[in-house]
Design a protein around this motif. Structure first.
Motif, PDB file in Angstrom:
ATOM      1  N   LEU A 111       0.827  -1.209   0.000  1.00  0.00           N
ATOM      2  CA  LEU A 111       0.000   0.000   0.000  1.00  0.00           C
ATOM      3  C   LEU A 111       0.860   1.256   0.000  1.00  0.00           C
ATOM      4  CD1 LEU A 111      -3.018   0.744   0.056  1.00  0.00           C
ATOM      5  CD2 LEU A 111      -2.841   0.914   2.536  1.00  0.00           C
ATOM      6  N   ALA A 112       2.026   1.197   0.622  1.00  0.00           N
ATOM      7  CA  ALA A 112       2.907   2.359   0.659  1.00  0.00           C
ATOM      8  C   ALA A 112       3.466   2.699  -0.715  1.00  0.00           C
ATOM      9  CB  ALA A 112       4.052   2.112   1.646  1.00  0.00           C
ATOM     10  N   GLN A 113       3.485   1.746  -1.650  1.00  0.00           N
ATOM     11  CA  GLN A 113       4.041   1.988  -2.972  1.00  0.00           C
ATOM     12  C   GLN A 113       2.980   2.309  -4.017  1.00  0.00           C
ATOM     13  OE1 GLN A 113       6.473  -1.368  -4.044  1.00  0.00           O
ATOM     14  NE2 GLN A 113       7.990  -0.978  -2.444  1.00  0.00           N
ATOM     15  N   LEU A 114       1.720   2.466  -3.614  1.00  0.00           N
ATOM     16  CA  LEU A 114       0.630   2.708  -4.552  1.00  0.00           C
ATOM     17  C   LEU A 114       0.008   4.073  -4.292  1.00  0.00           C
ATOM     18  CD1 LEU A 114      -1.129  -0.788  -4.445  1.00  0.00           C
ATOM     19  CD2 LEU A 114       0.445   0.054  -6.184  1.00  0.00           C
ATOM     20  N   ASP A 115      -0.497   4.673  -5.364  1.00  0.00           N
ATOM     21  CA  ASP A 115      -1.254   5.920  -5.241  1.00  0.00           C
ATOM     22  C   ASP A 115      -2.729   5.742  -5.580  1.00  0.00           C
ATOM     23  OD1 ASP A 115      -0.981   5.483  -7.922  1.00  0.00           O
ATOM     24  OD2 ASP A 115      -0.203   7.476  -8.410  1.00  0.00           O
ATOM     25  N   LYS A 141      -7.009  -4.675  -6.024  1.00  0.00           N
ATOM     26  CA  LYS A 141      -6.045  -4.775  -7.116  1.00  0.00           C
ATOM     27  C   LYS A 141      -5.436  -3.411  -7.411  1.00  0.00           C
ATOM     28  CE  LYS A 141      -8.269  -8.702  -9.435  1.00  0.00           C
ATOM     29  NZ  LYS A 141      -8.754  -9.242 -10.728  1.00  0.00           N
ATOM     30  N   ASN A 142      -4.298  -3.449  -8.109  1.00  0.00           N
ATOM     31  CA  ASN A 142      -3.655  -2.219  -8.561  1.00  0.00           C
ATOM     32  C   ASN A 142      -3.999  -1.971 -10.031  1.00  0.00           C
ATOM     33  OD1 ASN A 142      -2.144  -4.129  -9.904  1.00  0.00           O
ATOM     34  ND2 ASN A 142      -0.285  -3.797  -8.714  1.00  0.00           N
ATOM     35  N   VAL A 148      -3.620  -7.286  -4.669  1.00  0.00           N
ATOM     36  CA  VAL A 148      -2.865  -6.713  -3.561  1.00  0.00           C
ATOM     37  C   VAL A 148      -3.319  -7.320  -2.239  1.00  0.00           C
ATOM     38  CG1 VAL A 148      -2.182  -4.582  -2.394  1.00  0.00           C
ATOM     39  CG2 VAL A 148      -2.610  -4.561  -4.863  1.00  0.00           C
ATOM     40  N   TYR A 149      -4.625  -7.332  -2.001  1.00  0.00           N
ATOM     41  CA  TYR A 149      -5.185  -7.906  -0.781  1.00  0.00           C
ATOM     42  C   TYR A 149      -6.497  -8.604  -1.130  1.00  0.00           C
ATOM     43  CZ  TYR A 149      -2.018  -4.593   1.531  1.00  0.00           C
ATOM     44  OH  TYR A 149      -0.910  -3.880   1.924  1.00  0.00           O
ATOM     45  N   ILE A 150      -6.973  -9.373  -0.165  1.00  0.00           N
ATOM     46  CA  ILE A 150      -8.310  -9.972  -0.209  1.00  0.00           C
ATOM     47  C   ILE A 150      -9.007  -9.604   1.093  1.00  0.00           C
ATOM     48  CG2 ILE A 150      -9.623 -12.123  -0.200  1.00  0.00           C
ATOM     49  CD1 ILE A 150      -7.550 -13.353  -1.978  1.00  0.00           C
ATOM     50  N   PHE A 291      -5.061   8.436  -3.651  1.00  0.00           N
ATOM     51  CA  PHE A 291      -4.418   9.212  -2.584  1.00  0.00           C
ATOM     52  C   PHE A 291      -2.984   9.493  -3.002  1.00  0.00           C
ATOM     53  CE2 PHE A 291      -5.301   4.815  -0.885  1.00  0.00           C
ATOM     54  CZ  PHE A 291      -4.209   4.217  -1.444  1.00  0.00           C
ATOM     55  N   PRO A 292      -2.331  10.508  -2.410  1.00  0.00           N
ATOM     56  CA  PRO A 292      -0.949  10.822  -2.789  1.00  0.00           C
ATOM     57  C   PRO A 292      -0.009   9.657  -2.488  1.00  0.00           C
ATOM     58  CG  PRO A 292      -1.932  12.637  -1.554  1.00  0.00           C
ATOM     59  CD  PRO A 292      -2.878  11.475  -1.447  1.00  0.00           C
ATOM     60  N   LEU A 293       0.986   9.517  -3.311  1.00  0.00           N
ATOM     61  CA  LEU A 293       1.934   8.424  -3.134  1.00  0.00           C
ATOM     62  C   LEU A 293       2.726   8.572  -1.842  1.00  0.00           C
ATOM     63  CD1 LEU A 293       3.210   5.871  -4.379  1.00  0.00           C
ATOM     64  CD2 LEU A 293       4.857   7.382  -5.537  1.00  0.00           C
ATOM     65  N   ASP A 294       3.028   9.808  -1.451  1.00  0.00           N
ATOM     66  CA  ASP A 294       3.840  10.040  -0.256  1.00  0.00           C
ATOM     67  C   ASP A 294       2.992  10.242   1.002  1.00  0.00           C
ATOM     68  OD1 ASP A 294       2.735  12.397  -1.084  1.00  0.00           O
ATOM     69  OD2 ASP A 294       4.547  13.610  -0.840  1.00  0.00           O
ATOM     70  N   LEU A 295       1.712   9.970   0.941  1.00  0.00           N
ATOM     71  CA  LEU A 295       0.867  10.099   2.126  1.00  0.00           C
ATOM     72  C   LEU A 295       1.246   9.027   3.141  1.00  0.00           C
ATOM     73  CD1 LEU A 295      -1.615  11.575   3.379  1.00  0.00           C
ATOM     74  CD2 LEU A 295      -3.037   9.794   2.328  1.00  0.00           C
ATOM     75  N   ASP A 296       1.079   9.352   4.419  1.00  0.00           N
ATOM     76  CA  ASP A 296       1.373   8.394   5.479  1.00  0.00           C
ATOM     77  C   ASP A 296       0.600   7.110   5.231  1.00  0.00           C
ATOM     78  OD1 ASP A 296       2.066   7.072   7.777  1.00  0.00           O
ATOM     79  OD2 ASP A 296       0.891   8.357   9.119  1.00  0.00           O
TER      80      ASP A 296
END
Length: 329
Positions: A111-115, A141-142, A148-150, A291-296
């Motif tokens: 999730l940290a690598q997706l926007d 999914k991306n 990505v998750y279920i 959401f922004p890629l660099d968001l927490d």
């Protein structure tokens, strides 16, 4: 006297019985360790392939030829994330698992690598035919259509079919290895009270890992639109979510904007996609979250959880109650 043959003097009976023989200096023969084994019987000439079935014994070595695949056909092998399961019609490709990241809860590295992510709800024919409410299931999914998750709902049958769209629920988020990396809990809130009463406001708690709270999604009363707050683990407002005046957009997407606390900056969005007749008749929603890629990453997870609360409140259908516009007008 001449015809008598001399004989040896007889020994007393007691001496013969009490006589002890000397031990044999030769060692004893070794024990026969193969006495319990059954030797293999050679197959008769009439059965060149092996013993006939009536002569087969588990104690005898099997002479049946091992199965060998025919030429040109490879043995079937399954590798997680690359081949379909027996009950699936298409292969599932998982997003490659990234390495561990600092200040990131375990399991949220993807999730940290997706926007943006896609939330695809499974269509349940049983609900459409019988009206029996079943646990919801979602695929996350991306953009590359990689899993990505279920997400799986964990609610008992009585609660689901008694409270329907207002039911309390637990959503369990699992990764490619089947590990539960996130849990979302919605407590029961009575909606019979006044809309402005805090006890009637809906709330969702997000835990990652399960048991560790990282944030909340809190509903706010508004006269004409859906309004939520994205909160941290201390229930401090971080972001806001503002929905449209009419949440059910027939023929168009329903956009819930993720905004800053001052309401000026647009941070992201939660979009319920319009899929034609499937959106109008079936209970299989499609959401797209930006959401922004660099968001927490914790706030990303809470925004991710807000999508499910919105789905249950505004887009979940029931056999006894067709979808109603719950825009709080």
């Amino acid at each position: 006297m001449s015809g008598v043959v001399p004989t040896a003097p007889e020994k007393p009976a007691e001496e013969g019985e009490n006589r002890v023989e000397a031990p044999d200096p030769r060692p004893d023969n070794p024990p026969n360790y193969m006495s319990h084994c059954v030797q293999a019987v050679p197959p008769p000439a009439s059965c060149p392939g092996g013993l006939p079935m009536r002569f087969y014994s588990p104690q005898q070595p099997s002479t049946f030829p091992l199965y060998q695949p025919t030429s040109g056909i490879d043995p079937i092998q399954y590798q997680p994330g690359k081949h379909p399961m027996p009950n699936q019609s298409a292969p599932i490709t998982w997003m490659p698992g990234p390495t561990l990241m600092p200040n990131c809860p375990p399991g949220l590295e993807c999730l940290a690598q997706l926007d943006n992510i896609h939330v695809l709800q499974h269509f349940e024919p049983l609900e459409k035919v019988t009206g029996f409410e079943t646990n919801n299931r979602y695929d996350i999914k991306n953009d590359l259509d990689q899993m990505v998750y279920i997400v799986t709902e964990d609610t008992d049958d009585f609660t689901r079919n008694s409270y329907r769209t207002l039911r309390p629920f637990v959503l369990r988020v699992t990764d490619c290895g089947g590990r539960e990396i996130m849990t979302m809990q919605r407590p029961f809130r009575c909606t019979c009270c006044c809309f402005c009463c805090p006890s009637a406001r809906q709330e969702l708690e997000v835990q990652c890992p399960p048991g560790v709270t990282i944030g909340f999604v809190a509903e706010h009363w508004n006269l004409c639109r859906a309004v939520y707050s994205i909160q941290n683990e201390k229930k401090e407002n971080v972001l806001g979510v503002r929905g449209p005046c009419s949440t059910y957009g027939c023929g168009s997407d329903s956009v819930f904007e993720v905004i800053s606390l001052d309401g000026v900056s647009n941070i992201g969005s939660i979009v319920r996609k319009w899929n034609g007749l499937l959106s109008a008749m079936g209970d299989a929603d499609h959401f797209e979250i930006h959401f922004p890629l660099d968001l927490d990453v914790k706030m990303k997870a809470v925004i991710f959880g807000a999508c499910f609360l919105i789905d249950f409140m505004y887009f979940e259908r029931s056999h006894h109650n067709v979808h109603q516009d719950r825009s709080r007008q």
